[in-house]
Design a protein around this motif. Structure first.
Motif, mmCIF file in Angstrom:
data_model
loop_
_atom_site.group_PDB
_atom_site.id
_atom_site.type_symbol
_atom_site.label_atom_id
_atom_site.label_comp_id
_atom_site.label_asym_id
_atom_site.label_seq_id
_atom_site.Cartn_x
_atom_site.Cartn_y
_atom_site.Cartn_z
ATOM 1 N N GLY A 1 0.695 -1.352 0.126
ATOM 2 C CA GLY A 1 0.027 -0.036 -0.138
ATOM 3 C C GLY A 1 0.825 1.102 -0.050
ATOM 4 N N LYS A 2 2.234 1.062 0.203
ATOM 5 C CA LYS A 2 3.083 2.223 0.343
ATOM 6 C C LYS A 2 3.678 2.413 -0.958
ATOM 7 N N ILE A 3 3.556 1.343 -1.893
ATOM 8 C CA ILE A 3 4.327 1.702 -3.184
ATOM 9 C C ILE A 3 3.851 2.803 -4.017
ATOM 10 N N SER A 4 4.640 3.770 -4.241
ATOM 11 C CA SER A 4 4.004 4.980 -5.195
ATOM 12 C C SER A 4 3.779 4.739 -6.519
ATOM 13 N N ARG A 5 4.730 3.843 -6.968
ATOM 14 C CA ARG A 5 4.619 3.785 -8.347
ATOM 15 C C ARG A 5 5.607 2.506 -8.918
ATOM 16 N N LEU A 6 5.440 1.904 -10.371
ATOM 17 C CA LEU A 6 6.066 1.043 -10.784
ATOM 18 C C LEU A 6 6.548 1.451 -11.930
ATOM 19 N N VAL A 7 7.753 1.745 -12.553
ATOM 20 C CA VAL A 7 8.221 2.103 -13.483
ATOM 21 C C VAL A 7 8.652 0.939 -14.439
ATOM 22 N N VAL A 8 8.112 1.007 -15.503
ATOM 23 C CA VAL A 8 8.254 -0.156 -16.834
ATOM 24 C C VAL A 8 9.276 0.500 -17.690
ATOM 25 N N LYS A 9 10.454 -0.501 -17.786
ATOM 26 C CA LYS A 9 11.399 0.168 -18.856
ATOM 27 C C LYS A 9 11.755 -1.069 -19.740
ATOM 28 N N GLU B 1 14.225 -8.337 -21.369
ATOM 29 C CA GLU B 1 13.025 -8.085 -21.916
ATOM 30 C C GLU B 1 12.736 -6.470 -21.256
ATOM 31 N N TYR B 2 12.121 -6.683 -20.090
ATOM 32 C CA TYR B 2 11.568 -5.450 -19.299
ATOM 33 C C TYR B 2 12.145 -5.509 -17.880
ATOM 34 N N THR B 3 11.938 -4.238 -17.454
ATOM 35 C CA THR B 3 12.618 -4.133 -16.135
ATOM 36 C C THR B 3 11.516 -3.506 -15.424
ATOM 37 N N PHE B 4 11.081 -3.940 -14.169
ATOM 38 C CA PHE B 4 10.194 -3.113 -13.432
ATOM 39 C C PHE B 4 10.483 -2.689 -12.126
ATOM 40 N N GLU B 5 10.571 -1.468 -11.991
ATOM 41 C CA GLU B 5 11.223 -0.852 -10.986
ATOM 42 C C GLU B 5 10.001 -0.367 -9.822
ATOM 43 N N LEU B 6 10.277 -1.032 -8.659
ATOM 44 C CA LEU B 6 9.116 -0.459 -7.619
ATOM 45 C C LEU B 6 9.612 0.538 -6.610
ATOM 46 N N TRP B 7 8.822 1.898 -6.529
ATOM 47 C CA TRP B 7 9.263 2.956 -5.951
ATOM 48 C C TRP B 7 8.458 3.208 -4.713
ATOM 49 N N GLN B 8 9.028 3.781 -3.803
ATOM 50 C CA GLN B 8 7.926 4.154 -2.499
ATOM 51 C C GLN B 8 8.634 5.211 -1.839
ATOM 52 N N PRO B 9 7.940 6.068 -1.171
ATOM 53 C CA PRO B 9 8.676 7.124 -0.257
ATOM 54 C C PRO B 9 9.442 6.701 0.770
ATOM 55 N N ASP C 1 12.232 11.608 -0.035
ATOM 56 C CA ASP C 1 12.207 11.297 -1.407
ATOM 57 C C ASP C 1 11.887 9.832 -1.708
ATOM 58 N N GLU C 2 11.673 9.591 -2.991
ATOM 59 C CA GLU C 2 11.373 8.029 -3.296
ATOM 60 C C GLU C 2 12.501 7.307 -3.542
ATOM 61 N N VAL C 3 12.406 6.091 -3.132
ATOM 62 C CA VAL C 3 13.626 5.350 -2.955
ATOM 63 C C VAL C 3 13.129 3.878 -3.993
ATOM 64 N N GLN C 4 14.036 3.520 -4.592
ATOM 65 C CA GLN C 4 13.932 2.099 -5.555
ATOM 66 C C GLN C 4 13.937 0.934 -4.585
ATOM 67 N N VAL C 5 12.890 0.243 -4.292
ATOM 68 C CA VAL C 5 13.233 -0.941 -3.251
ATOM 69 C C VAL C 5 13.249 -2.176 -3.842
ATOM 70 N N LEU C 6 12.946 -2.214 -5.239
ATOM 71 C CA LEU C 6 12.843 -3.489 -5.658
ATOM 72 C C LEU C 6 13.113 -3.621 -7.311
ATOM 73 N N SER C 7 13.541 -4.199 -8.083
ATOM 74 C CA SER C 7 13.319 -4.168 -9.446
ATOM 75 C C SER C 7 13.346 -5.796 -10.000
ATOM 76 N N ALA C 8 12.614 -5.999 -11.107
ATOM 77 C CA ALA C 8 12.343 -7.388 -11.672
ATOM 78 C C ALA C 8 12.662 -7.251 -13.128
ATOM 79 N N THR C 9 13.483 -8.213 -13.499
ATOM 80 C CA THR C 9 13.468 -8.292 -15.087
ATOM 81 C C THR C 9 12.994 -9.521 -15.744
#
Length: 167
Positions: A55-63, A102-110, A123-131
């Motif tokens: 519930g604290k995840i602010s966004r997921l960035v797809v790259k 293929e894709y990288t999914f970055e989870l960001w949260q405050p 600030d926001e911090v990246q807590v996890l990425s999945a590829t």
């Protein structure tokens, strides 16, 4: 004991049992050290997932994993949690995939507010990425805060759940 801790303990045990078959007939000391290392890595991963405040995840960035181009952002907390939930059913660790990333999914949260820190200074911090990898069910997780990278042999549907977030 909560369900996540029980599943973590089972995962650690299941991953440690078949080690001797994977490495031939190594020295028993080496096998024990490898089992301890693998169990510690599995526990780190399980702890990370149990500590993620979805519930604290602010966004997921797809790259695009090759170019780094941002393909989109997802802010729907339910969609993010739904896509990552199959990772709790991984089958074990995998080798580094031969397929191209293929894709990288970055989870960001405050970041967590510290004593005396203003909410405006957070600030926001990246807590996890999945590829994910082309034509592969392997998913690589990188836990940014602790520098842990693991290649997981994911169950059917896990990589597809992540890929469904690509817009």
């Amino acid at each position: 004991m909560n369900t996540k801790r029980i599943l973590s303990a089972l995962l650690v045990g299941a991953l440690a049992l078949p080690l001797t078959g994977c490495f031939g007939l190594p020295d028993l000391t080496d096998t024990a050290a490898q089992a301890e290392d693998l169990a510690a890595r599995a526990q780190d991963l399980a702890d990370t997932f149990s500590n993620v405040e979805w519930g604290k995840i602010s966004r997921l960035v797809v790259k695009d994993a090759t170019t780094g181009e941002v393909l989109g952002e997802v802010t729907d907390q339910t969609a993010i949690e739904h896509a990552f939930s199959p990772l709790s059913g991984v089958n074990g660790f995998a080798e580094t995939p031969a397929e191209p990333a293929e894709y990288t999914f970055e989870l960001w949260q405050p970041e967590t507010q510290k004593a005396g820190q203003s909410t405006e200074d957070l600030d926001e911090v990246q807590v996890l990425s999945a590829t994910t990898y082309q034509d592969s069910s392997v998913v690589t997780l990188e836990v940014s805060p602790i520098g842990l990278t693991l290649h997981l042999a994911a169950q059917d549907g896990t990589a597809e759940a992540l890929r469904s977030l690509v817009s």
